[in-house]
Structures are given as structure tokens and as C-alpha cells.
Enzyme design. Structure first.
Site, PDB file in Angstrom:
ATOM      1  CE  LYS A  72      -3.815   5.163  -0.980  1.00  8.41           C
ATOM      2  NZ  LYS A  72      -4.863   5.612  -1.924  1.00  8.41           N
ATOM      3  CE1 TYR A 125      -3.907   2.222   0.893  1.00 11.84           C
ATOM      4  CE2 TYR A 125      -2.577   2.992   2.735  1.00 11.84           C
ATOM      5  CZ  TYR A 125      -3.690   3.114   1.927  1.00 11.84           C
ATOM      6  OH  TYR A 125      -4.594   4.126   2.164  1.00 11.84           O
TER       7      TYR A 125
HETATM    8  P1  NAI Z   1     -13.523   3.142   1.810  1.00  8.90           P
HETATM    9  O1  NAI Z   1     -13.230   1.690   1.768  1.00  8.90           O
HETATM   10  O2  NAI Z   1     -14.656   3.603   2.635  1.00  8.90           O
HETATM   11  O3  NAI Z   1     -13.718   3.657   0.362  1.00  8.90           O
HETATM   12  C1  NAI Z   1     -13.076   3.105  -0.746  1.00  8.90           C
HETATM   13  C2  NAI Z   1     -14.077   2.807  -1.800  1.00  8.90           C
HETATM   14  O4  NAI Z   1     -13.397   2.404  -2.974  1.00  8.90           O
HETATM   15  C3  NAI Z   1     -15.036   1.686  -1.432  1.00  8.90           C
HETATM   16  O5  NAI Z   1     -16.358   2.127  -1.478  1.00  8.90           O
HETATM   17  C4  NAI Z   1     -14.713   0.589  -2.444  1.00  8.90           C
HETATM   18  O6  NAI Z   1     -15.853  -0.192  -2.819  1.00  8.90           O
HETATM   19  C5  NAI Z   1     -14.177   1.373  -3.577  1.00  8.90           C
HETATM   20  N1  NAI Z   1     -13.348   0.558  -4.454  1.00  8.90           N
HETATM   21  C6  NAI Z   1     -12.420  -0.342  -4.101  1.00  8.90           C
HETATM   22  N2  NAI Z   1     -11.864  -0.885  -5.193  1.00  8.90           N
HETATM   23  C7  NAI Z   1     -12.423  -0.298  -6.275  1.00  8.90           C
HETATM   24  C8  NAI Z   1     -12.228  -0.408  -7.663  1.00  8.90           C
HETATM   25  N3  NAI Z   1     -11.330  -1.277  -8.170  1.00  8.90           N
HETATM   26  N4  NAI Z   1     -12.943   0.367  -8.471  1.00  8.90           N
HETATM   27  C9  NAI Z   1     -13.868   1.222  -7.969  1.00  8.90           C
HETATM   28  N5  NAI Z   1     -14.102   1.364  -6.666  1.00  8.90           N
HETATM   29  C10 NAI Z   1     -13.374   0.608  -5.811  1.00  8.90           C
HETATM   30  O7  NAI Z   1     -12.210   3.842   2.316  1.00  8.90           O
HETATM   31  P2  NAI Z   1     -11.845   5.387   2.572  1.00  8.90           P
HETATM   32  O8  NAI Z   1     -11.243   5.428   3.879  1.00  8.90           O
HETATM   33  O9  NAI Z   1     -12.935   6.272   2.268  1.00  8.90           O
HETATM   34  O10 NAI Z   1     -10.699   5.562   1.531  1.00  8.90           O
HETATM   35  C11 NAI Z   1     -10.745   6.415   0.424  1.00  8.90           C
HETATM   36  C12 NAI Z   1      -9.384   6.586  -0.111  1.00  8.90           C
HETATM   37  O11 NAI Z   1      -8.612   7.277   0.850  1.00  8.90           O
HETATM   38  C13 NAI Z   1      -8.646   5.305  -0.401  1.00  8.90           C
HETATM   39  O12 NAI Z   1      -7.856   5.454  -1.558  1.00  8.90           O
HETATM   40  C14 NAI Z   1      -7.766   5.144   0.797  1.00  8.90           C
HETATM   41  O13 NAI Z   1      -6.626   4.390   0.490  1.00  8.90           O
HETATM   42  C15 NAI Z   1      -7.446   6.568   1.103  1.00  8.90           C
HETATM   43  N6  NAI Z   1      -7.022   6.801   2.480  1.00  8.90           N
HETATM   44  C16 NAI Z   1      -7.925   6.785   3.495  1.00  8.90           C
HETATM   45  C17 NAI Z   1      -7.498   7.035   4.780  1.00  8.90           C
HETATM   46  C18 NAI Z   1      -8.442   7.089   5.908  1.00  8.90           C
HETATM   47  O14 NAI Z   1      -8.001   7.456   7.004  1.00  8.90           O
HETATM   48  N7  NAI Z   1      -9.714   6.765   5.669  1.00  8.90           N
HETATM   49  C19 NAI Z   1      -6.081   7.209   5.099  1.00  8.90           C
HETATM   50  C20 NAI Z   1      -5.250   7.277   3.947  1.00  8.90           C
HETATM   51  C21 NAI Z   1      -5.719   7.077   2.696  1.00  8.90           C
END
Ligand code: NAI
Length: 737
Positions: A166, A162
Site C-alpha cells: 500500500k 499489505y
Molecule cells: P472489497 O473486498 O469489498 O473490495 C475489493 C474488490 O476487489 C472485491 O470486490 C474483489 O473481488 C476485487 N478484487 C480482488 N482482487 C482482484 C483482482 N486481482 N482483480 C480485480 N478485482 C479484484 O474491499 P474494500 O474495502 O471495498 O476495498 C477497496 C480497496 O480499498 C482495497 O484496495 C482495499 O485494500 C482498500 N482499503 C479499504 C479500507 C476499508 O476500510 N474498507 C481501508 C484501507 C484500504
């Protein structure tokens, strides 16, 4: 005015939940047409469902917004963009947000764990963005967000896959910001922290709850607005706080010398400096970064040395490295006083290897001796207080690391034999500061006075490792230069052994550096045992010359210059090789046991060798006084401005021979750096002396008391007679000419 997105089409990937959903709702509320993409799988990338995206679309529409769902994986970027084009006719904003986690300790990370993470985060962002790129380019508007992570920036246990993906996205964003610039396509990166299904396993529920996704969305909206000109930025965001990150780079060190191979040892030796972030720079582009290397290439090749701070210009570098020659040169250190008795003279003599074994040495070791004297090289001792008392630390423009200071060279000149007791005052001035690339050289001139009388002058040449590269000059006309010995075999060699306790004894003369006594301290400095003081070897060498070429006549000693090349261990033997060239005795000192040169480029200057003494000068034609005036001329050249300060008068001499005027001399110690004129003088002298060549020589040799000569009518004086007292300063040294 509130920020709206009327007419703009936004694609938010992974918008079925978490942060993506929040962005989609916020854009929808502010008038954008939103493509809500979500694959609807689990957090590990398994499964598929349209429910997540549909739900968010409904929410937006329920609030009167425009939205459409897309259920493709971001790996099929074209399809997502096609949905935007098909539904809304354009694409303006892409928020790359979709993501999954497959956390494993590095050893357990499978190919699939690695590939899936890269496919969704890095490749997915690439595929989506590339599909949108040409549309943005053609319409000359585009806003792109990459979602990175603190895990990428700082690393995080169990997230090797990851973290790599990233930070890869940050690299992608940095280049898109550059390529997009002329098309008004901006690309920025965020590292968010928010409670979501991705973080619920790593954060406590309370914290998860309070780190709301709605505290991140406003940053994304601003960065995507047409008013925002930010591009290529990296932001940490969470809990309602936003901070920007950038690269910082230490000033660094060049560790390569012209025509020499670069070595890992050189890297090791400069390691602390390479990693020192004091006065770090913040390069913002590859051009700025490359500029450093180009600078290094040109510096190393043209100067042959090493440079420390190649990025900054000379002006900024000087303040950065802590050395500012303009400020430092000419600064005077606090005056120091040195009180001593015969004890110090004897201790010093023992320190530089004198022994009662040698009957010649007794007069330096026994205060009751008829001719008890102080060794000429003792002249460094009162002067060193100026160095040891930390005076250098207070000089403005010399902000240096004193643990990096090495004694490089030493020059000592005596104007009169040293007393065996009394109080001496020393006045030190920063004569110059040189930039040698790998370090700085500080030239410290120290004049030592007995009362008002100048007794000796020292020039300390101090090398400060790692303090170079401030853009200063490499050489100075003020430096007393080294002179290599003639190419022939030495004319004389003296071998003398130091004792096991030589350094222990020498340090009692005032150099208390533990390097010379404490084995653990010496080991820290990289020496296998405490080393002898350089100035101790210096004292040995001077003694050897005086004995060999001046029959220990101290009044013959004029000056000594040495460079300290390598250390000597107490107990080793010093071998002084000497070459006589007129009154200059070139010297080189070696450790006999190892043949290593320890003092180089060195010499001792003697006053008038016997064959040049006035008694033996051809009588008749040449005037004996010529020789004295020639020497006075040299003295004025060497330290004229110092004499001008002390004397501040013009002396005129009329030298007669056989009752006739034979020569005229004027010693101008009133203006500038002083001057000696031969012949009639058109200016105004403060005092004029008329004296025969013979009587002049009697006076300067101390055989005829000037007052007696005056009363006997042998010395005629016009003008301010009191000023003649000041002549002592320049004439007294010639007593033995
Ligand atoms: P989340 O899991 O709630 O949202 C991610 C969404 O991406 C999900 O709804 C999932 O179904 C969708 N997804 C996964 N694979 C996919 C694909 N191949 N095509 C289309 N959609 C897909 O997680 P969150 O926390 O909202 O994360 C959003 C972004 O922020 C991610 O990239 C995560 O890595 C990043 N992030 C989040 C942090 C946090 O504290 N929540 C910290 C650092 C980064």
C-alpha cells in the site's frame, strides 16, 4: 454547478462490491461510461466469478447509466483498458481499487502471502495504469486514483505484506503525478476507511455499518473531475471527513566537520536535536530535499564548521532556531545588586585554594589583617549574578535551551582594587551572538559599579550547544580574544593541589550548579564525578601569576582571559605554566595527574612591571606622562563608549617641563566611542588642566592630592572644575604606575 462526467470513460477496478461498487454507481449516475471490473474472488484472492461485476453493471444501467463489466484480474491490466477502448472508445479515469488481504504476523508470512498481495495491489495498479497511460498522454487528460491504506502509512500488526504494497502505491503515485504533470494527468492517493468485507473482521459491526462507502466516493469523484487541479496528494477519508497528509521534516543537524570523519558519536550527541520537530519544515519535492544536502556541503566546506539548519535561508533560520542576533544584540539584562562583606571575600579565597599554610595568604583569609584584601578574580562573583539569576532567559531574540549552556571563556578586567565589602551593581549587555555551527556563542558584557564608579568589566562567553546554524557571523570584534602562548618551554611552572572539597567550597561563592556537588547530576552530564568550577581553576591560575610575577601586589593586576577546555576533578593538582612577555603573562593550566590541558589560550595582563615604572624611566627627553596617556588611550579603545556614557566631557591637558609647554593632550569622552588626541586641540574642552610632567605623575600616583596641588598653584584649572572629579574613573587605576 454540479460536477458531471459526461463523455468521460472511467475504469474502476474491484468494483463488484465495497468501495469500488460505490464509485462505479456514483460515476454512472453523473454521466460517465463505467467499466466495472471485478474478478469476483474471495477476500484472499481465491476463486473467480462474473456475478459481482455484472450486478453492479445492472444497477448502473437500471438508473439509466452506461456501464460494461470486465472480469479480468488487474494483473492483466491491458485487458481491462482494452474493454474500455472496445466499448467506449477511450479511457479517461482509472480508479485502482481492487484488493485482497492475506493478514499474517510477519514471522508467518509466506512467499505466497507476500507475492499475492503485491501482485494485486502494487503490480495490479501498475499494470492497469501503464495500459491507460499513453491514451491519457495523447489526449492530454487523465485522472488516476491509487488506493493506499492507513496500514501502509502507520503500519499495522499482521499486515506487513499489505502495508508494504500500500505504501508502494503511494510511491508510484508520487512519481506519476510528476511525470503526468505536463500532460494534464493527475494522480492522487487515498487511504479510505469504510465498512466492507475487507474490514468486517477487524471492526465491530456497528462501526462497520456507520462507516459507509458512500462517505468516501465523493472525494474520489472530485479528485477525478477535470476541474480538480490536485495532483500528488495523499488523503485520509472516512465517516464523511477528509484530511490531507504531507511530510514533515525536523530541522535536523549536520554532524560533520570539515576535514574530519563523521562519527556515530557525533550522531548520538546530536540525536535529540536531529529528532526535534520544533520549527520543522515540510519539503514537498525531491529538489527541496536535495537542496538541504547541497547547502550542507557548501556550508561545511566553506566554513569548516557544522550547520544546524541548512534548509532555511538565514532570515528564516534565525527565527526558527530561536536566535535572532539583530534583536538580541545590545539588549540589557535587568540590573543586579551584590551585597557582600569580608565573609564572601574570605570564602572566595578559600574556594580558589588559599590556605593559612602559606603566610602570604593570610591577608586574604583574615579580616583583621593590616592589609586585608579581596582577590582580584573575585570580580567575577558580583557579575555572575547577572547570569545565574536567569536574566538571559528574558532576552528577546535569545530563545535557547538553557540546559545546553556551557561556560566557554571568561575575560575579567579590574579598574580599581576590589573593596572588601559593600554593594556592587552589575549591568549586563548582550555584546554579540555568534554562529559557530555546532552551537551559538553569546558574548555577555557585564560592567560592575561601586556607586557610580566602574570597578570591573567581565566578558562571559557562553556556548549554547545545538543553537547554531541561524545564519549569523562566526567572529566578533567585540570578543576578547585568546592568545596562544609562545612556543618556548614555560618560563615558570606552579603546581598546586585542589582538595577533595574544593568544588563544595567554591560553590558557596554563588555558583550553585549541582554538577559540582551531586554525583548523580554529574553522571547525567557524562562525568564520572562532580567537577570543579571552571572559574575555580581560573582563580587558581590568577593567584599563581600574581605570586610569581607581581609579588602578590594586587594593584598590578589588570586583566585575565581564559578558555575552559576540559574539566578538573576536585582533588587533582593544577599545573599553571607561565610565559612572560612584557606585562602579559601567558598561561596554560593542566591537570598534573593526566597532563590534560584545562585552561588554554589564557593570559594575565599586569599593570606596569617594575622595569617600566616611571621612576626608572630615562629622565630628560621623554615625558613620564606619555606613559599614562598611552594607557588612557588603550583604555578608551577598549571601553570608550562606556566611559563616554559615564563621563560625558572633554578634558584638555597642557603638560609643562622645566616651565615650558612640553605636550598637549585631549581626552574626548563626549562623542562616539571616545578619543585621545595628542597636540593642540581645535575643539572646545570642558576643562583644561595645566600641570608639570612631574606633578602630573605625583597626582596620578596618588602621592599629591589634586586639591592641594590646585591650591598650591601646581595644577591650574580652567573651565568646569567640577568635572575633574570624573577623571577619577580614568586616572585612579594608574595610582601604581
Ligand atoms: P472489497 O473486498 O469489498 O473490495 C475489493 C474488490 O476487489 C472485491 O470486490 C474483489 O473481488 C476485487 N478484487 C480482488 N482482487 C482482484 C483482482 N486481482 N482483480 C480485480 N478485482 C479484484 O474491499 P474494500 O474495502 O471495498 O476495498 C477497496 C480497496 O480499498 C482495497 O484496495 C482495499 O485494500 C482498500 N482499503 C479499504 C479500507 C476499508 O476500510 N474498507 C481501508 C484501507 C484500504
Amino acid at each position: 454547478m454540479s460536477l458531471t462526467f459526461e463523455g468521460k470513460v472511467v475504469l474502476v477496478t474491484g468494483a463488484g462490491g465495497g468501495l469500488g461498487r460505490e464509485y462505479a454507481l456514483a460515476f454512472g449516475e453523473r454521466g460517465a461510461s463505467v467499466v466495472v471490473n471485478d474478478l469476483g474472488g474471495d477476500i484472499k484472492g481465491g476463486g473467480k466469478s462474473s456475478a459481482a461485476a455484472d450486478k453492479v453493471v445492472e444497477e448502473i444501467r437500471a438508473k439509466g447509466g452506461k456501464a460494461v463489466a470486465n472480469y479480468d484480474s488487474v494483473e492483466d491490466g491491458e485487458k481491462l483498458i482494452q474493454t474500455a477502448l472496445d466499448t467506449f472508445g477511450r479511457i479517461d479515469i482509472v480508479v485502482n481499487n481492487a484488493g485482497i488481504l492475506r493478514d499474517r504476523s510477519f514471522a508467518r508470512t509466506s512467499d505466497l502471502d507476500w507475492d499475492l498481495i503485491h501482485r494485486v495491489h502494487l503490480r495490479g495498479s501498475f499494470m492497469v495504469t501503464r495500459a491507460a497511460w499513453n491514451h491519457m498522454k495523447n489526449q492530454k487528460f487523465g485522472r488516476i486514483i491509487m488506493t493506499s491504506s492507513a496500514a501502509g502509512i502507520y503500519g499495522n500488526f499482521g499486515q506487513a505484506n499489505y502495508s508494504a504494497a500500500k505504501l508502494g502505491m503511494l510511491g508510484l503515485a508520487n512519481t506519476l503525478a510528476i511525470e503526468g504533470q505536463k500532460y494534464n494527468i493527475h494522480c492522487n492517493t487515498i487511504a479510505p476507511t469504510a465498512g466492507s468485507r475487507l474490514t468486517q473482521t477487524v471492526m465491530p459491526p456497528d462501526l462497520l455499518e456507520s462507516l459507509k462507502a458512500e462517505y468516501v466516493a465523493p472525494l474520489v469523484l472530485w479528485l477525478c473531475h477535470e476541474q480538480c487541479q490536485e495532483s500528488g496528494g495523499l488523503f485520509e477519508v472516512g465517516a464523511g471527513w477528509i484530511g490531507k497528509l504531507r511530510w514533515e521534516r525536523s530541522r535536523g543537524r549536520t554532524v560533520r566537520y570539515k576535514n574530519q570523519s563523521m562519527t556515530p558519536e557525533a550522531v548520538r550527541d546530536q540525536w535529540d536535536n536531529i529528532c526535534d520537530f520544533t520549527d520543522a519544515t515540510k519539503p514537498a519535492s525531491i529538489q527541496e530535499s536535495l537542496h538541504t544536502l547541497v547547502d550542507v556541503l557548501s556550508k561545511v566546506d566553506s566554513e569548516g564548521g557544522v550547520a544546524a539548519n541548512p534548509t532555511a535561508s538565514a532570515a528564516t533560520a534565525s527565527s526558527a532556531s530561536g536566535i535572532n542576533p539583530i534583536e538580541a544584540v545590545g539588549q540589557k539584562l535587568p540590573e543586579t545588586t551584590f551585597s557582600f562583606s569580608h565573609t564572601q571575600c574570605i570564602l572566595y579565597a578559600l574556594g580558589v585554594g588559599m590556605s593559612t599554610k602559606d603566610p602570604d595568604h593570610l591577608r586574604f583569609l583574615y579580616e583583621g589583617h593590616e592589609y586585608f584584601s579581596c582577590l582580584p578574580t573575585f570580580g567575577v562573583i558580583p557579575s555572575q549574578a547577572a547570569m545565574m539569576d536567569g536574566g538571559l532567559t528574558s532576552v528577546p531574540g535569545l530563545n535557547i535551551d538553557f540546559t545546553q549552556v556551557l561556560h566557554g571563556e571568561q575575560y575579567l578586567e579590574l579598574y580599581k582594587p576590589l573593596p572588601t565589602s559593600g554593594n556592587l551593581k552589575s549591568q549586563a549587555t548582550i555584546a554579540d551572538v555568534l554562529d559557530k555551527g555546532s552551537g551559538a556563542v553569546i558574548l555577555l558584557d557585564v560592567n560592575t559599579y561601586s556607586g557610580e564608579e566602574l570597578v570591573c568589566y567581565n566578558q562571559w562567553s557562553v556556548f549554547v550547544v545545538g543553537a547554531g546554524g541561524f545564519g549569523g557571523k562566526r567572529t566578533s570584534e567585540k570578543a576578547k580574544t585568546l592568545v596562544p602562548p609562545p612556543k618556548r618551554a614555560p618560563d615558570a611552572v606552579v603546581i598546586d593541589s585542589t582538595t577533595r572539597d574544593q568544588a563544595a567550597l567554591y560553590r558557596l561563592s554563588g555558583d550553585w550548579n549541582p554538577l559540582h556537588i551531586d554525583p548523580s547530576f554529574a553522571a547525567m552530564g557524562g562525568f564520572k564525578a562532580p567537577i570543579l568550577h571552571g572559574l575555580c581553576s581560573f582563580g587558581f591560575a590568577a593567584r599563581h601569576v600574581l605570586k610569581q610575577y607581581a609579588n602578590n601586589d594586587l594593584s598590578r593586576f589588570k586583566a585575565i582571559k581564559v578558555r575552559f577546555v576540559k574539566p578538573v576533578l576536585p582533588g587533582q593538582s593544577l599545573q599553571t605554566e607561565m610565559w612572560k612577555e612584557g606585562n602579559r603573562i601567558h598561561i596554560q593550566c593542566k591537570v598534573k595527574e593526566t597532563d590534560a590541558v584545562v585552561l588554554s589560550g589564557a593570559y594575565v595582563d599586569l599593570h606596569g612591571a617594575p622595569e617600566a615604572s616611571p621612576e626608572k624611566l630615562p629622565q630628560g627627553g621623554g615625558l613620564q606622562s606619555e606613559l599614562v596617556f598611552a594607557e588612557i588611550g588603550r583604555r578608551i579603545k577598549d571601553m570608550g563608549s562606556e566611559l563616554v556614557k559615564q563621563v560625558n566631557a572633554v578634558f584638555h591637558w597642557e603638560i609643562t617641563k622645566d616651565g615650558k609647554n612640553a605636550a598637549e593632550w585631549t581626552i574626548d569622552l563626549k562623542s562616539g566611542a571616545g578619543a585621545l588626541h595628542k597636540g593642540p586641540y581645535s575643539g572646545k574642552a570642558d576643562v583644561t588642566f595645566t600641570v608639570s610632567d612631574e606633578d602630573f605623575m605625583e597626582v596620578v600616583q596618588g602621592k599629591l592630592n589634586p586639591q592641594k596641588a590646585f591650591f598650591a598653584g601646581k595644577l591650574k584649572v580652567r573651565g568646569n572644575i567640577m568635572l575633574s572629579q570624573k577623571l577619577e574613573v580614568i586616572l585612579k587605576d594608574h595610582a601604581k604606575l
